[in-house]
Design an enzyme around this catalytic site. Structure first.
Site, PDB file in Angstrom:
ATOM      1  N   VAL A 179       0.806  -1.230   0.000  1.00  0.00           N
ATOM      2  CA  VAL A 179       0.000   0.000   0.000  1.00  0.00           C
ATOM      3  C   VAL A 179       0.833   1.271   0.000  1.00  0.00           C
ATOM      4  O   VAL A 179       0.283   2.364  -0.118  1.00  0.00           O
ATOM      5  CB  VAL A 179      -0.963   0.027   1.203  1.00  0.00           C
ATOM      6  CG1 VAL A 179      -2.023  -1.050   1.065  1.00  0.00           C
ATOM      7  CG2 VAL A 179      -0.214  -0.104   2.520  1.00  0.00           C
ATOM      8  N   TYR A 180       2.137   1.173   0.134  1.00  0.00           N
ATOM      9  CA  TYR A 180       2.963   2.369   0.114  1.00  0.00           C
ATOM     10  C   TYR A 180       2.911   2.988  -1.288  1.00  0.00           C
ATOM     11  O   TYR A 180       3.308   2.362  -2.273  1.00  0.00           O
ATOM     12  CB  TYR A 180       4.410   2.059   0.481  1.00  0.00           C
ATOM     13  CG  TYR A 180       4.639   1.661   1.921  1.00  0.00           C
ATOM     14  CD1 TYR A 180       3.613   1.698   2.863  1.00  0.00           C
ATOM     15  CD2 TYR A 180       5.889   1.239   2.361  1.00  0.00           C
ATOM     16  CE1 TYR A 180       3.832   1.337   4.189  1.00  0.00           C
ATOM     17  CE2 TYR A 180       6.116   0.883   3.688  1.00  0.00           C
ATOM     18  CZ  TYR A 180       5.082   0.924   4.587  1.00  0.00           C
ATOM     19  OH  TYR A 180       5.301   0.558   5.897  1.00  0.00           O
ATOM     20  N   GLY A 181       2.423   4.218  -1.330  1.00  0.00           N
ATOM     21  CA  GLY A 181       2.283   4.877  -2.632  1.00  0.00           C
ATOM     22  C   GLY A 181       1.341   4.154  -3.560  1.00  0.00           C
ATOM     23  O   GLY A 181       1.498   4.215  -4.782  1.00  0.00           O
TER      24      GLY A 181
END
Length: 328
Positions: A52-54
């Site tokens: 889910v990072y970025g």
């Protein structure tokens, strides 16, 4: 850089890890390349990311850099799955979702396996054994070499770790857990840390610099224009650590730094790096200059009297049932 075993496993990781929370959003490809190269050249191996990072861009960017900048074999890549963009159900620990998310992560990273795969958060809507079966399947299929969890409370971690140990050779023991841990956030010492020590699970602290506040940059009610505290989407992340209690701890860190002729960043990072059970704090630098400053802590070991003073000023209130009731 010194290497440490991750929990009671044979896997060794650098005792400082590189975080990628802002990659693909605030950190562009050029800065990310500088960060990874600086980290690698300093002997760093552990690189932490999440699906889910970025919105997946962090994994994608890391994959591109592995392809042309740093050999895959030189890195220990850790990623996570389970967090989803659904306000009604922000965590999905179902076996189907997790295994699908892992396949997507591998595609973005451009690799056949990740070294450590974490469940990002506990899902109260899915039986824990189903969630843990996803870890077993990932390791048994070779898509992950080691398994871990993230943001589990003490009882959740103890239950998960015990479940995995109940069938040795069949279930994959947990190698790591990742939670926020710093002089400004010592809540995990209440129950999580005793569980990690008992079960032999390596601790990977996130936000070891108190979301940047322990560097001293926000002292005097100032907010640097290029800081996370001034960022529209990160200001709320920093705000909880800008109170009077945090200010007293930051003052103590600064005093210790002045006495040792080092920086507050080095003091705060050395403190958490050398706490019991810690394998590697995860540092999320915005540029190579910040990362170089963090990596300079390698040569620093805090004197015992400094550690005791910092322990005292930042000590959380833990009474019953953590202490013997007869002493209260």
């Amino acid at each position: 850089m010194e290497q440490r075993h991750l929990g009671r496993t044979g896997l060794r990781v650098s005792r400082i890890g590189l975080g990628t929370l802002t990659w693909g959003r605030d950190t562009d490809e050029h800065d990310a390349a500088d960060l990874l190269k600086t980290f690698w050249e300093a002997g760093g191996t552990l690189v932490d990311t999440a699906d889910v990072y970025g919105d997946g861009e962090a994994e994608y960017l890391l994959g591109r850099l592995i392809e042309g900048l740093v050999p895959r074999r030189d890195l220990v890549i850790s990623t996570k799955a389970g967090s989803v963009a659904d306000p009604n159900r922000p965590v999905d620990g179902s076996r189907g979702h997790l295994l699908s998310a892992l396949d997507d992560s591998l595609a973005r990273l451009g690799t056949d396996y990740v070294d450590v795969w974490h469940i990002h958060s506990y899902d109260p809507c899915t039986p824990l054994e189903e969630t843990l079966q996803a870890l077993d399947l990932a390791v048994n299929s070779g898509r992950a070499r080691y398994a871990g969890v993230s943001n589990f409370s003490g009882w959740q971690l103890a239950k998960a770790g015990t479940w995995q140990l109940a069938a040795p050779g069949v279930r994959t023991r947990l190698a790591a857990t990742q939670l926020e841990y710093s002089l400004l956030q010592r809540g995990l010492e209440r129950e999580v840390l005793p569980a990690t020590l008992d079960l032999g699970i390596g601790l990977l602290p996130s936000s070891p610099l108190g979301r940047g506040v322990l560097t001293g940059k926000y002292r005097g009610n100032t907010t640097p224009s290029d800081s996370r505290g001034a960022s529209e989407h990160m200001a709320a992340f920093v705000a909880p650590y800008l109170d009077d209690t945090a200010s007293r701890i930051v003052d103590a860190v600064t005093t210790a730094a002045d006495g040792l002729a080092v920086t507050p960043l080095q003091v705060a990072l050395a403190w958490v790096r050398d706490r019991p059970g810690v394998a590697a704090p995860i540092v999320g630098a915005r540029n190579s200059q910040q990362l170089t400053a963090a990596l300079s802590v390698e040569a620093l070991s805090l004197p015992d009297e400094i550690c005791r003073a910092l322990d005292d000023v930042s000590a959380p209130v833990h009474r019953y049932p953590d202490h013997d009731w007869s002493t209260l």
